[in-house]
Design a protein around this motif. Sequence first.
Motif, PDB file in Angstrom:
ATOM      1  N   ASN A  61      54.369   9.307  64.443  1.00 44.67           N
ATOM      2  CA  ASN A  61      53.968  10.692  64.179  1.00 44.67           C
ATOM      3  C   ASN A  61      53.206  11.265  65.363  1.00 44.67           C
ATOM      4  O   ASN A  61      53.443  12.412  65.762  1.00 44.67           O
ATOM      5  CB  ASN A  61      53.126  10.787  62.912  1.00 44.67           C
ATOM      6  CG  ASN A  61      53.938  10.501  61.663  1.00 44.67           C
ATOM      7  OD1 ASN A  61      55.166  10.607  61.680  1.00 44.67           O
ATOM      8  ND2 ASN A  61      53.270  10.139  60.582  1.00 44.67           N
ATOM      9  N   ASN A  62      52.300  10.488  65.926  1.00 47.70           N
ATOM     10  CA  ASN A  62      51.538  10.958  67.081  1.00 47.70           C
ATOM     11  C   ASN A  62      52.431  11.206  68.278  1.00 47.70           C
ATOM     12  O   ASN A  62      52.245  12.171  69.018  1.00 47.70           O
ATOM     13  CB  ASN A  62      50.444   9.952  67.454  1.00 47.70           C
ATOM     14  CG  ASN A  62      49.295   9.961  66.476  1.00 47.70           C
ATOM     15  OD1 ASN A  62      49.141  10.903  65.704  1.00 47.70           O
ATOM     16  ND2 ASN A  62      48.492   8.920  66.492  1.00 47.70           N
TER      17      ASN A  62
ATOM     18  N   GLU B 129      55.628  12.066  68.177  1.00 46.90           N
ATOM     19  CA  GLU B 129      56.386  13.288  67.901  1.00 46.90           C
ATOM     20  C   GLU B 129      55.515  14.525  68.137  1.00 46.90           C
ATOM     21  O   GLU B 129      55.966  15.513  68.729  1.00 46.90           O
ATOM     22  CB  GLU B 129      56.922  13.266  66.477  1.00 46.90           C
ATOM     23  CG  GLU B 129      58.028  12.246  66.262  1.00 46.90           C
ATOM     24  CD  GLU B 129      58.401  12.078  64.793  1.00 46.90           C
ATOM     25  OE1 GLU B 129      57.824  12.806  63.941  1.00 46.90           O
ATOM     26  OE2 GLU B 129      59.248  11.228  64.496  1.00 46.90           O
ATOM     27  N   GLU B 130      54.268  14.478  67.664  1.00 45.88           N
ATOM     28  CA  GLU B 130      53.355  15.602  67.867  1.00 45.88           C
ATOM     29  C   GLU B 130      53.082  15.816  69.348  1.00 45.88           C
ATOM     30  O   GLU B 130      53.045  16.954  69.826  1.00 45.88           O
ATOM     31  CB  GLU B 130      52.029  15.363  67.132  1.00 45.88           C
ATOM     32  CG  GLU B 130      52.141  15.465  65.630  1.00 45.88           C
ATOM     33  CD  GLU B 130      50.836  15.119  64.937  1.00 45.88           C
ATOM     34  OE1 GLU B 130      49.776  15.101  65.601  1.00 45.88           O
ATOM     35  OE2 GLU B 130      50.867  14.868  63.730  1.00 45.88           O
ATOM     36  N   ALA B 131      52.920  14.721  70.084  1.00 48.18           N
ATOM     37  CA  ALA B 131      52.668  14.826  71.523  1.00 48.18           C
ATOM     38  C   ALA B 131      53.868  15.435  72.228  1.00 48.18           C
ATOM     39  O   ALA B 131      53.723  16.287  73.111  1.00 48.18           O
ATOM     40  CB  ALA B 131      52.336  13.459  72.108  1.00 48.18           C
TER      41      ALA B 131
ATOM     42  N   THR C  40      56.104  17.478  70.931  1.00 45.26           N
ATOM     43  CA  THR C  40      56.135  18.893  70.563  1.00 45.26           C
ATOM     44  C   THR C  40      55.112  19.672  71.381  1.00 45.26           C
ATOM     45  O   THR C  40      55.402  20.745  71.917  1.00 45.26           O
ATOM     46  CB  THR C  40      55.845  19.054  69.061  1.00 45.26           C
ATOM     47  OG1 THR C  40      56.794  18.278  68.333  1.00 45.26           O
ATOM     48  CG2 THR C  40      55.920  20.496  68.636  1.00 45.26           C
ATOM     49  N   GLN C  41      53.920  19.128  71.501  1.00 45.90           N
ATOM     50  CA  GLN C  41      52.859  19.792  72.256  1.00 45.90           C
ATOM     51  C   GLN C  41      53.228  19.909  73.736  1.00 45.90           C
ATOM     52  O   GLN C  41      53.001  20.943  74.362  1.00 45.90           O
ATOM     53  CB  GLN C  41      51.554  19.003  72.116  1.00 45.90           C
ATOM     54  CG  GLN C  41      50.389  19.852  71.766  1.00 45.90           C
ATOM     55  CD  GLN C  41      49.164  19.012  71.469  1.00 45.90           C
ATOM     56  OE1 GLN C  41      49.145  17.808  71.694  1.00 45.90           O
ATOM     57  NE2 GLN C  41      48.140  19.657  70.983  1.00 45.90           N
TER      58      GLN C  41
END
Length: 147
Positions: free
Chosen positions: A93-94, A96-98, A100-101
């Motif tokens: 999850n981290n 994927e978030e990274a 995206t960011q």
Amino acid sequence: MAMSAREMAAHRFMDARGWAAPQLDRAAHSVEESLAPRLSAMLASAADRIDPYRVQPRSRWPMMLLVAGAAIIVTGVLIRRGTTQHWTEAIQNNAEEAATQVGETTKWAGGRAEKAGEKVHETADKVASKAHQRGHGIEKPLDDHRP
């Protein structure tokens, strides 16, 4: 009579030996079974007390600590095994978030760079037109360098 006294003494001597042999045998067994173990224990104890190189009895604490440490490690491994799936999901999850960011930041930076490029061209056009007006030999704005 001298012969008979001699024979009688020999006979009595044999009787005495016959009586003494079992008595001595019984005494030997008695000493062996009761007195010898006590005497042996006493001598061994005395030898231990005066021995300058006597080995101290070992403590059981190091072994107990080793067993306790092994139990703690096994418990930790079992607990870790249960939380590994949780950590794997959290890391995914981290990531994927990274990603995206990073994508959003890249778009934002690209937009800012494009705006900065446009401002540079506008400023260059203004400078070129002012230079042309003043007669510095620049004939045309720098439009051909734009992407």
